[in-house]
Design an enzyme around this catalytic site. Structure first.
Site, PDB file in Angstrom:
ATOM      1  N   GLY A 139      36.505  46.623  38.425  1.00  0.00           N
ATOM      2  CA  GLY A 139      37.441  46.225  39.465  1.00  0.00           C
ATOM      3  C   GLY A 139      37.305  44.721  39.623  1.00  0.00           C
ATOM      4  CB  ALA A 140      39.842  42.012  39.511  1.00  0.00           C
ATOM      5  NE  ARG A 154      36.049  45.136  31.758  1.00  0.00           N
ATOM      6  CZ  ARG A 154      36.684  46.023  32.522  1.00  0.00           C
ATOM      7  NH1 ARG A 154      36.258  46.247  33.755  1.00  0.00           N
ATOM      8  NH2 ARG A 154      37.738  46.679  32.076  1.00  0.00           N
ATOM      9  CG  ASP A 199      42.283  43.778  36.412  1.00  0.00           C
ATOM     10  OD1 ASP A 199      42.997  44.770  36.609  1.00  0.00           O
ATOM     11  OD2 ASP A 199      41.044  43.790  36.498  1.00  0.00           O
ATOM     12  CE  LYS A 205      41.785  50.118  33.995  1.00  0.00           C
ATOM     13  NZ  LYS A 205      41.048  49.611  32.794  1.00  0.00           N
TER      14      LYS A 205
END
Ligand code: MRU
Length: 309
Positions: free
Chosen positions: A12-13, A52, A204, A215
């Site tokens: 989760g950002a 990421r 994000d 997502k």
């Protein structure tokens, strides 16, 4: 911490950003000489940065800690002072995120306050489990519940890692919100047979023009919403805005290991020899986004985010 972020133990950002900030701040606590500290800091900063690629909050938080570190070194602060101040900065990032989520919730609630009963949809998990608490996309639903509204949230399962069923359903139910789970391919049919008041999803990374990475599956949800004339909102803190990117095609998209699609928790669900296409995120063009809810208010098209936003 880098391993935890890569493996989605923390995901989760906003939560990724907060975790990375703590990663650096905690690392510093172990240093006993300035020379060693600078070396270790740079190494860990690079390792965390490579975990990421899509959520900009990771880079935003790392940059913030790094800038603070450089500033403290320039001011010739002692090792003990640097340790204390950088830890405080990580705590500040976490606390600011909590406050931003509450503000997002209050703005999101204004979209629902005139509804007698609320029927909403979301994908993935942009709740308390993806932030320092309370969430972004789910924040408005929590606020509605707090205000005594009758609310039902349809949660998409979110293949392949099931953040929707495993996390969103869990946290919504825990907070007393009526929740219905559906698999991702059931969204269109649901929209045909049930009146959905609004959809709220997380983000994000949001480019200057409002194109939004979230997502995988968010894009098709937005298209379906558009076809069914259902308001489609993105909710995110300002730390998710990336005004350096003029449009969504510039957002780096993470591709994940094919095992995540071929198997689930060790159980094989496809021939292992098959090719797999597994992007973790997609980009929803701004034209399909009714509004972007941030801690500073609700923005409508045409979007043109500025560095001050
Ligand atoms: O791969 P994940 O689980 O980190 O993806 C999370 C999402 O896409 C969320 O919707 C987004 O990060 C917003 S979290 C408030």
């Amino acid at each position: 911490m880098a391993e935890a972020i890569k493996r989605l133990v923390v995901r989760g950002a906003p939560a990724i950003g907060i975790a990375a900030a703590y990663g650096l701040a905690i690392l510093i606590q172990k240093a006993n000489t300035m020379g060693k500290l600078k070396e270790e800091f740079e190494h860990s900063y690079q390792v965390l940065k490579s975990t990421r690629p899509t959520a900009v909050n990771l880079f935003w938080a790392l940059e913030r800690i790094k800038n603070k570190f450089i500033q403290l070194c320039e001011q010739s602060k002692s090792l003990e002072e640097i340790k204390a101040i950088l830890f405080e900065e990580a705590v500040l990032i976490e606390n600011e995120d909590f406050a931003m989520c509450r503000q997002i919730g209050a703005y999101a609630y204004t979209l629902m306050e005139n509804l007698k009963q609320i029927t909403a949809m979301t994908i993935c998990n942009a709740g308390g489990l993806a932030t320092s608490g309370y969430g972004t996309a789910l924040a408005g639903f929590y606020m509605a519940k707090e205000k005594g509204k009758e609310i039902e949230v349809f949660s998409l399962e979110t293949r392949p890692l099931l953040q929707g069923s495993r996390l969103t359903c869990h946290e919504l139910l825990k907070n007393g919100i009526k929740t219905t789970l559906l698999t991702d391919n059931m969204a269109g049919y649901l929209m045909q047979v049930k009146k959905i008041d609004l959809i709220i999803v997380g983000a994000d990374r949001i480019a200057k023009n409002g194109d939004t990475a979230n997502k995988i599956g968010t894009y098709q949800l937005a298209i379906l919403a558009h076809a069914h004339q259902i308001p489609f909102y993105v909710a995110a803190p300002t730390s998710t805005l990336d005004t350096a990117l003029s449009e969504g095609s510039q957002i780096p998209i993470e591709f994940r290991d094919k095992q995540e699609v071929l198997t689930f928790q060790g159980v094989q669900s496809a021939p292992l020899a098959v090719n797999v296409f597994s992007p973790a995120f997609d980009v929803t063009p701004a034209k399909y986004i009714t509004g972007i809810i941030t801690n500073k208010g609700i923005y409508h098209p045409p979007y043109s985010f500025k560095i001050e936003d």
